[in-house]
Design an enzyme around this catalytic site. Structure first.
Site, mmCIF file in Angstrom:
data_model
loop_
_atom_site.group_PDB
_atom_site.id
_atom_site.type_symbol
_atom_site.label_atom_id
_atom_site.label_comp_id
_atom_site.label_asym_id
_atom_site.label_seq_id
_atom_site.Cartn_x
_atom_site.Cartn_y
_atom_site.Cartn_z
ATOM 1 N N GLY A 46 45.160 47.926 45.201
ATOM 2 C CA GLY A 46 45.131 46.687 45.968
ATOM 3 C C GLY A 46 46.325 46.508 46.885
ATOM 4 N N GLU A 69 54.513 44.790 41.952
ATOM 5 C CA GLU A 69 54.063 44.978 40.577
ATOM 6 C C GLU A 69 55.101 45.746 39.761
ATOM 7 O OE1 GLU A 69 49.203 45.018 41.206
ATOM 8 O OE2 GLU A 69 50.324 46.893 41.213
#
Length: 250
Positions: free
Chosen positions: A117, A123
């Site tokens: 994504g 992240e």
């Protein structure tokens, strides 16, 4: 003939539903086992995390659970806001209790491919600031080796001006094919939340020493981060086709 066709479509639709149910099972299990009152939580990105935030919201309402959330992307932030969960950031809260995130693929050693994504940098930052990284996924993400299931490649976030020479260097060092990820509803390449490009590395050697490969990739000037998450995950929860949840630990 009509009944057979009806049975085929019914079976196919049931399989589609089971995939979403598998995501929900894994997400709910992880939130129930790893989130406690007062926790600071990293909230990952992707379709499975949607169910984790829904379950977290349910627990906040039902159990008067007090938590604060750090998003890993604009999408994650919108999800947190939508469910009226308290937001914080790494400038205010520098160490988190747990990060709950999805993965594009998980191998037998808990090595991960993430970044499908485009949120791999944030992240990885949030995961690195957490005491434990808990992965949630459906059964299709569980593999013996990286690349068994996920064929889109290992994402590598790069500075725009350097994407071409970086691609050449990786090919010379490790082989494979590198594609500049292109946008779907706009002209040109995908641009990450951090203003960078993404190279997707395909046809790599599945038997690579991923720790060494990751270290080498990060040493190339212009490489910002990779979608290889090595020795980072504490546990992975996979929702299975039969309604069970498989737990994988190092």
């Amino acid at each position: 003939m009509i009944s057979r066709i009806g049975l085929y479509f019914s079976s196919k639709y049931s399989t589609m539903l089971s995939l979403e149910n598998a995501k929900k099972l894994a997400a709910s299990k992880a939130v129930d086992l790893h989130v406690n009152c007062g926790d600071l939580i990293g909230i990952g990105s992707g379709s499975t995390v949607v169910y984790a935030v829904e379950r977290l919201s349910e627990r906040v309402k039902a159990d008067n659970l007090r938590v604060k959330c750090v998003p890993t992307s604009f999408q994650a932030r919108q999800l947190i806001v939508k469910h009226n969960l308290p937001l914080t950031d790494l400038e205010i809260d520098r160490e988190l209790d747990v990060c709950i995130d999805g993965a594009d693929e998980v191998d037998c050693n808990l090595n991960l491919i993430k970044g499908g994504g485009g949120c791999l940098l944030q992240e990885k930052i949030v995961a690195s600031c957490s005491k434990k990284l808990i992965i949630i996924a459906d059964y299709s993400k569980n593999s013996k080796k990286l690349g068994d299931q996920y064929k889109k490649g290992i994402p590598i976030e790069v500075v725009p001006m350097a994407y071409a020479p970086i691609s050449n260097k990786i090919q010379k060092a490790f082989g494979g094919v590198l594609d500049l990820r292109m946008a779907v509803k706009k002209a040109g390449p995908v641009v990450t939340d951090n203003g960078n490009f993404i190279l997707d590395w395909r046809e790599y050697n599945q038997d690579s020493d991923w720790d060494k490969v990751n270290t080498t990739l990060l040493s190339i000037p212009g490489v910002v981060e990779t979608g290889l998450f090595i020795n980072m995950a504490s546990k992975a929860y996979f929702g299975m086709e039969d309604g069970s949840v498989k737990i994988q630990a190092p």
